[in-house]
Design a protein around this motif. Structure first.
Motif, PDB file in Angstrom:
ATOM      1  N   TRP A  34       0.843  -1.207   0.000  1.00 39.29           N
ATOM      2  CA  TRP A  34       0.000   0.000   0.000  1.00 39.29           C
ATOM      3  C   TRP A  34       0.872   1.248   0.000  1.00 39.29           C
ATOM      4  O   TRP A  34       1.465   1.573  -1.006  1.00 39.29           O
ATOM      5  CB  TRP A  34      -1.010  -0.062   1.151  1.00 39.29           C
ATOM      6  CG  TRP A  34      -1.959   1.114   1.242  1.00 39.29           C
ATOM      7  CD1 TRP A  34      -2.190   1.887   2.345  1.00 39.29           C
ATOM      8  CD2 TRP A  34      -2.809   1.641   0.203  1.00 39.29           C
ATOM      9  NE1 TRP A  34      -3.121   2.859   2.057  1.00 39.29           N
ATOM     10  CE2 TRP A  34      -3.514   2.745   0.757  1.00 39.29           C
ATOM     11  CE3 TRP A  34      -3.031   1.308  -1.140  1.00 39.29           C
ATOM     12  CZ2 TRP A  34      -4.427   3.509   0.023  1.00 39.29           C
ATOM     13  CZ3 TRP A  34      -3.938   2.076  -1.878  1.00 39.29           C
ATOM     14  CH2 TRP A  34      -4.619   3.155  -1.293  1.00 39.29           C
ATOM     15  N   LEU A  38       4.494   0.100   6.893  1.00 43.26           N
ATOM     16  CA  LEU A  38       5.254  -0.940   7.606  1.00 43.26           C
ATOM     17  C   LEU A  38       6.690  -1.012   7.079  1.00 43.26           C
ATOM     18  O   LEU A  38       7.651  -1.062   7.858  1.00 43.26           O
ATOM     19  CB  LEU A  38       4.556  -2.289   7.440  1.00 43.26           C
ATOM     20  CG  LEU A  38       5.307  -3.491   8.016  1.00 43.26           C
ATOM     21  CD1 LEU A  38       5.259  -3.498   9.527  1.00 43.26           C
ATOM     22  CD2 LEU A  38       4.740  -4.800   7.483  1.00 43.26           C
ATOM     23  N   VAL A  54       6.214  -6.450  -2.545  1.00 39.99           N
ATOM     24  CA  VAL A  54       5.426  -6.825  -3.725  1.00 39.99           C
ATOM     25  C   VAL A  54       3.976  -6.371  -3.568  1.00 39.99           C
ATOM     26  O   VAL A  54       3.350  -6.585  -2.522  1.00 39.99           O
ATOM     27  CB  VAL A  54       5.502  -8.338  -4.040  1.00 39.99           C
ATOM     28  CG1 VAL A  54       5.032  -9.206  -2.900  1.00 39.99           C
ATOM     29  CG2 VAL A  54       4.714  -8.664  -5.303  1.00 39.99           C
ATOM     30  N   PRO A  56       0.663  -5.204  -6.618  1.00 46.77           N
ATOM     31  CA  PRO A  56       0.362  -4.772  -7.995  1.00 46.77           C
ATOM     32  C   PRO A  56      -0.120  -3.319  -8.066  1.00 46.77           C
ATOM     33  O   PRO A  56      -0.202  -2.748  -9.149  1.00 46.77           O
ATOM     34  CB  PRO A  56      -0.758  -5.727  -8.426  1.00 46.77           C
ATOM     35  CG  PRO A  56      -1.388  -6.202  -7.164  1.00 46.77           C
ATOM     36  CD  PRO A  56      -0.332  -6.137  -6.086  1.00 46.77           C
ATOM     37  N   TRP A  57      -0.484  -2.756  -6.915  1.00 53.35           N
ATOM     38  CA  TRP A  57      -1.078  -1.408  -6.878  1.00 53.35           C
ATOM     39  C   TRP A  57      -2.150  -1.302  -7.967  1.00 53.35           C
ATOM     40  O   TRP A  57      -2.106  -0.449  -8.857  1.00 53.35           O
ATOM     41  CB  TRP A  57       0.002  -0.323  -7.013  1.00 53.35           C
ATOM     42  CG  TRP A  57       0.804  -0.139  -5.764  1.00 53.35           C
ATOM     43  CD1 TRP A  57       0.424   0.538  -4.630  1.00 53.35           C
ATOM     44  CD2 TRP A  57       2.115  -0.657  -5.487  1.00 53.35           C
ATOM     45  NE1 TRP A  57       1.421   0.474  -3.682  1.00 53.35           N
ATOM     46  CE2 TRP A  57       2.466  -0.243  -4.184  1.00 53.35           C
ATOM     47  CE3 TRP A  57       3.029  -1.433  -6.209  1.00 53.35           C
ATOM     48  CZ2 TRP A  57       3.688  -0.571  -3.595  1.00 53.35           C
ATOM     49  CZ3 TRP A  57       4.247  -1.757  -5.622  1.00 53.35           C
ATOM     50  CH2 TRP A  57       4.558  -1.327  -4.339  1.00 53.35           C
ATOM     51  N   TRP A  66     -10.987 -11.402  -3.730  1.00 56.47           N
ATOM     52  CA  TRP A  66     -10.521 -10.217  -2.989  1.00 56.47           C
ATOM     53  C   TRP A  66     -11.663  -9.220  -2.811  1.00 56.47           C
ATOM     54  O   TRP A  66     -11.873  -8.682  -1.724  1.00 56.47           O
ATOM     55  CB  TRP A  66      -9.345  -9.568  -3.733  1.00 56.47           C
ATOM     56  CG  TRP A  66      -8.638  -8.476  -2.992  1.00 56.47           C
ATOM     57  CD1 TRP A  66      -8.451  -8.401  -1.633  1.00 56.47           C
ATOM     58  CD2 TRP A  66      -8.028  -7.309  -3.543  1.00 56.47           C
ATOM     59  NE1 TRP A  66      -7.748  -7.257  -1.316  1.00 56.47           N
ATOM     60  CE2 TRP A  66      -7.474  -6.571  -2.469  1.00 56.47           C
ATOM     61  CE3 TRP A  66      -7.865  -6.824  -4.844  1.00 56.47           C
ATOM     62  CZ2 TRP A  66      -6.780  -5.373  -2.660  1.00 56.47           C
ATOM     63  CZ3 TRP A  66      -7.171  -5.630  -5.026  1.00 56.47           C
ATOM     64  CH2 TRP A  66      -6.643  -4.915  -3.945  1.00 56.47           C
ATOM     65  N   TYR A  81      -4.497   4.033  -5.977  1.00 56.13           N
ATOM     66  CA  TYR A  81      -3.385   3.063  -6.062  1.00 56.13           C
ATOM     67  C   TYR A  81      -2.146   3.689  -6.696  1.00 56.13           C
ATOM     68  O   TYR A  81      -1.019   3.435  -6.244  1.00 56.13           O
ATOM     69  CB  TYR A  81      -3.822   1.787  -6.797  1.00 56.13           C
ATOM     70  CG  TYR A  81      -4.426   0.812  -5.808  1.00 56.13           C
ATOM     71  CD1 TYR A  81      -3.616   0.127  -4.915  1.00 56.13           C
ATOM     72  CD2 TYR A  81      -5.799   0.630  -5.720  1.00 56.13           C
ATOM     73  CE1 TYR A  81      -4.148  -0.729  -3.966  1.00 56.13           C
ATOM     74  CE2 TYR A  81      -6.344  -0.222  -4.774  1.00 56.13           C
ATOM     75  CZ  TYR A  81      -5.515  -0.899  -3.906  1.00 56.13           C
ATOM     76  OH  TYR A  81      -6.033  -1.727  -2.955  1.00 56.13           O
TER      77      TYR A  81
HETATM   78  C1  LIG Z   1      -3.596  -3.579   3.871  1.00 63.95           C
HETATM   79  S1  LIG Z   1      -2.662  -3.076   2.502  1.00 63.95           S
HETATM   80  C2  LIG Z   1      -1.005  -3.405   2.999  1.00 63.95           C
HETATM   81  C3  LIG Z   1      -0.536  -2.575   4.178  1.00 63.95           C
HETATM   82  C4  LIG Z   1       0.947  -2.671   4.513  1.00 63.95           C
HETATM   83  N1  LIG Z   1       1.407  -4.043   4.614  1.00 63.95           N
HETATM   84  C5  LIG Z   1       1.215  -1.992   5.831  1.00 63.95           C
HETATM   85  O1  LIG Z   1       1.270  -2.676   6.869  1.00 63.95           O
HETATM   86  O2  LIG Z   1       1.349  -0.771   5.844  1.00 63.95           O
HETATM   87  C6  LIG Z   1      -3.012  -4.375   1.356  1.00 63.95           C
HETATM   88  C7  LIG Z   1      -2.270  -4.274   0.031  1.00 63.95           C
HETATM   89  O3  LIG Z   1      -2.305  -5.577  -0.574  1.00 63.95           O
HETATM   90  C8  LIG Z   1      -2.219  -5.410  -1.953  1.00 63.95           C
HETATM   91  N2  LIG Z   1      -2.571  -6.648  -2.666  1.00 63.95           N
HETATM   92  C9  LIG Z   1      -3.794  -7.100  -3.013  1.00 63.95           C
HETATM   93  N3  LIG Z   1      -3.699  -8.242  -3.698  1.00 63.95           N
HETATM   94  C10 LIG Z   1      -2.381  -8.531  -3.790  1.00 63.95           C
HETATM   95  C11 LIG Z   1      -1.634  -9.585  -4.395  1.00 63.95           C
HETATM   96  N4  LIG Z   1      -2.241 -10.566  -5.050  1.00 63.95           N
HETATM   97  N5  LIG Z   1      -0.295  -9.555  -4.303  1.00 63.95           N
HETATM   98  C12 LIG Z   1       0.332  -8.549  -3.633  1.00 63.95           C
HETATM   99  N6  LIG Z   1      -0.324  -7.529  -3.042  1.00 63.95           N
HETATM  100  C13 LIG Z   1      -1.658  -7.511  -3.125  1.00 63.95           C
HETATM  101  C14 LIG Z   1      -3.146  -4.235  -2.234  1.00 63.95           C
HETATM  102  O4  LIG Z   1      -2.839  -3.638  -3.477  1.00 63.95           O
HETATM  103  C15 LIG Z   1      -2.876  -3.327  -1.004  1.00 63.95           C
HETATM  104  O5  LIG Z   1      -1.975  -2.295  -1.337  1.00 63.95           O
END
Ligand SMILES: C[S@@+](CC[C@H](N)C(=O)[O-])C[C@H]1O[C@@H](n2cnc3c(N)ncnc32)[C@H](O)[C@@H]1O
Length: 195
Positions: A34, A38, A54, A56-57, A66, A81
């Motif tokens: 995101w 983190l 990783v 895809p944004w 999802w 995104y």
């Molecule tokens: C809750 S946010 C992540 C927050 C981040 N880890 C933090 O703690 O600040 C969820 C993210 O997962 C990503 N996401 C969704 N499907 C995904 C996939 N198949 N592979 C990688 N990331 C994915 C979304 O684009 C989104 O940006």
């Protein structure tokens, strides 16, 4: 909660940092980035950490697991995104030599992966299917003695993470930590041998 108490509250990165030594090299992956909130905390606090990021944004599509997971993330617009991606690139800039951004899905990246990892932190697609694919995809790349973990344990309003994790590991192996993080220390038997 008073502001001071809130500031002192143990965060999700404190749980992750407790599992990354500050005096030796470690390589890990954060699945789902995101705005790199983190990632920034980890990179700033651990000078020997090499962190893959990783995501895809990419906005979600109605009808996908999802989209149906309950998380608000898939409904965020593509404009948001793109902004989050640009923000990530900005945020990690001070550590760009050891912060490696992969703009793709976790599953595609895991399929082609060859570098051994010390940990994988799963915080992407929180549907049962998505989280299971990520756990199954990254376990083979984490060394025995390393760990796998993630976010949103026991948060049904954000997805089906708990059910997905329990489909891989017995409950007594799962350590739940601050801000609904979960962790499992991987044993040799967890890691499939190459065929
Ligand atoms: C809750 S946010 C992540 C927050 C981040 N880890 C933090 O703690 O600040 C969820 C993210 O997962 C990503 N996401 C969704 N499907 C995904 C996939 N198949 N592979 C990688 N990331 C994915 C979304 O684009 C989104 O940006």
């Amino acid at each position: 909660m008073p502001a001071e108490a809130l500031a002192q509250k143990r965060k999700r990165w404190d749980a992750v940092l407790d599992r990354i030594p500050d005096d030796q090299p470690m390589t890990g992956i954060e699945v789902g980035v995101w705005r790199a909130i983190l990632s920034r905390e980890l990179l700033a606090a651990r000078p020997f950490l090499r962190l893959h990021l990783v995501d895809p944004w990419q906005t979600g599509k109605p009808g996908t697991p999802w989209w149906g997971s309950g998380s608000v993330m898939p409904a965020r617009s593509q404009v948001e995104y793109e902004r989050a991606y640009r923000r990530t690139i900005e945020v990690i800039d001070p550590w760009r030599e050891r912060a490696i951004v992969h703009r793709t899905t976790s599953a595609l990246l895991a399929d082609d992966w060859s570098e051994p990892l010390d940990f994988a932190f799963i915080d992407g697609d929180h549907s049962f299917e998505g989280c299971s694919i990520d756990i199954a995809g990254w376990i083979p790349h984490v060394r025995a003695g390393g760990w796998i973990g993630g976010h949103d344990w026991d948060k049904p309003e954000r997805g089906q993470v708990t059910a997905a994790v329990l489909s891989f590991f017995d409950r007594d192996r799962i350590e739940v930590d601050s801000e609904s993080t979960w962790f499992v220390d991987l044993e040799p038997n967890d890691i499939p041998r190459p065929t």
